[in-house]
Design an enzyme around this catalytic site. Structure first.
Site, short mmCIF file in Angstrom:
data_model
loop_
_atom_site.label_atom_id
_atom_site.label_comp_id
_atom_site.label_asym_id
_atom_site.label_seq_id
_atom_site.Cartn_x
_atom_site.Cartn_y
_atom_site.Cartn_z
N ASP A 76 0.95 -1.29 -0.02
CA ASP A 76 -0.02 -0.05 0.02
C ASP A 76 0.90 1.15 -0.21
O ASP A 76 0.64 2.02 -0.51
CB ASP A 76 -1.17 -0.16 1.25
CG ASP A 76 -0.30 -0.36 2.67
OD1 ASP A 76 0.71 -0.76 2.42
OD2 ASP A 76 -1.04 -0.12 3.61
N ASP A 113 1.07 -7.95 -10.76
CA ASP A 113 -0.09 -7.81 -11.75
C ASP A 113 -0.53 -6.24 -11.70
O ASP A 113 -0.54 -5.45 -12.50
CB ASP A 113 -1.25 -8.58 -11.77
CG ASP A 113 -2.31 -8.19 -12.61
OD1 ASP A 113 -1.75 -8.03 -13.80
OD2 ASP A 113 -3.26 -8.53 -12.19
N ASP A 141 0.54 -2.45 -14.01
CA ASP A 141 -0.60 -1.52 -14.63
C ASP A 141 -0.19 -0.21 -14.11
O ASP A 141 -0.46 0.71 -15.00
CB ASP A 141 -1.94 -1.87 -14.45
CG ASP A 141 -2.48 -2.96 -15.27
OD1 ASP A 141 -1.80 -3.63 -16.16
OD2 ASP A 141 -3.71 -2.84 -15.79
#
Ligand code: IPM
Ligand code: MG
Length: 321
Positions: A160, A184, A188
């Site tokens: 986080d 993953d 992005d």
């Protein structure tokens, strides 16, 4: 067949909205990654031009991160099940599988890559404050491997905090290593930092074996057939393939050509250009041809590809050469 008859696999984006849950994309991509044991998912986050970055005041020197995503374990293994599906008593279990061997080989690969490419820092990211079993293993392995690389600074951030830092101060990151799911997600985010999914390349590698190369993006059905899809992520993935096959000069030629085309302001609409897919592809080809005739000066590289990659220890003894 892919494993036995080919030196490498270049996958075009796949996925079709007529298959409702994207199952075929999952089966094919994850099938190749798992069945060929391609445990390294290398996704370079490289900004070619400040204009492509959504962050205020950031340029190429701020965004150059090698992300190593563990590619064969985690929640992607598909261990679990559903009890009483479709009822209010439904229970869904999706196990997170982390093995010492699996974590060790990707952490080690990240450090070896950092050393081979003269990168100063490797940051491991996990959620060990909440996931006290699986991610305790990541902590243990990271503590075991890091001292073998005294020349490289080993750091840790919870996932986080890391996503916040990737946006607030991306320049602090050199190499990031993480598990399958977090990898993953942050790749992005990384793609956004480098101009969007259309720019992002990836390599799925098991050193010494047939490996697979693919753009990070999917098939983008709304763009299909309109000559607007950005080909650069796919082209750069082909470059990573050549680098991994030991064709360093050819790989560099591709990377330099893409840099040159971006610098010339040529691109598809997603990166603010006015050209179509075909025109961008042609421009990349022209830049490669021009560089062979000395019209485009090749600049320093080595920061991009997997070769010269980590030596020795990552390669499986049973691997094909
Ligand atoms: C990716 C994709 C895949 C993944 C999907 C299509 C299964 O998002 O390559 O990043 O989650 O790995
Ligand atoms: Mg993804």
């Amino acid at each position: 067949m892919l494993r036995d008859e080919f030196d490498a696999i270049l996958v075009g984006a796949l996925g079709d909205p007529r298959v409702a849950d994207g199952r075929h994309a999952r089966d094919i991509l994850l099938g190749i990654r798992f069945e060929l044991d391609l445990y390294v998912n290398y996704r370079p986050v490289v900004l070619f031009d400040a204009r492509l970055c959504p962050l205020k005041g950031r340029g190429p020197s701020d965004i150059d991160i090698a992300i190593f995503r563990e590619n064969t374990e985690g929640v992607y293994v598909g261990v679990g099940g559903r009890v009483k599906p479709g009822t209010e008593d439904e229970i869904a279990i999706q196990e997170d599988v982390n093995t010492w061997k699996g974590v060790h080989r990707i952490v080690r690969y990240a450090f070896e890559w950092a050393r081979a490419h003269r990168r100063a820092r490797v940051c491991m990211t996990d959620k060990s404050n909440a996931m006290a079993q699986g991610h305790a293993l990541w902590q243990r392995v990271f503590r075991e491997v890091a001292p073998e690389f005294p020349d490289i600074q080993a750091t840790h951030q919870y996932i986080d905090a890391l996503v916040l830092q990737m946006v607030r101060d991306p320049a602090q990151f050199d190499v990031i290593v993480t598990n399958n799911l977090f990898g993953d997600i942050i790749t992005d985010l990384g793609a956004a930092l480098q101009g969007g999914l259309g720019m992002a390349a990836s390599a799925n590698v098991h050193p010494g074996r047939t490996s697979m190369f693919e753009p990070v993006h999917g098939s983008a059905p709304p763009l299909a057939g309109k000559n607007v899809a950005n080909p650069m992520g796919a082209v750069l993935s082909a470059g990573l393939m050549l680098a991994t096959l030991g064709l360093a000069e050819e790989a560099e030629a591709i990377e330099h050509a893409v840099r040159h085309v971006v610098a010339a302001g040529i691109g598809t609409p997603d990166i603010g250009g006015t050209q179509g897919t075909t025109e961008v592809g042609d421009a990349v080809v022209s830049a490669i041809v021009a560089s062979q005739h000395g019209q485009v000066s090749p600049k320093d590289s080595g920061a991009w590809g997997l070769e010269p990659g980590p030596a020795g220890s990552s390669a499986s003894p049973g691997g094909r050469e």
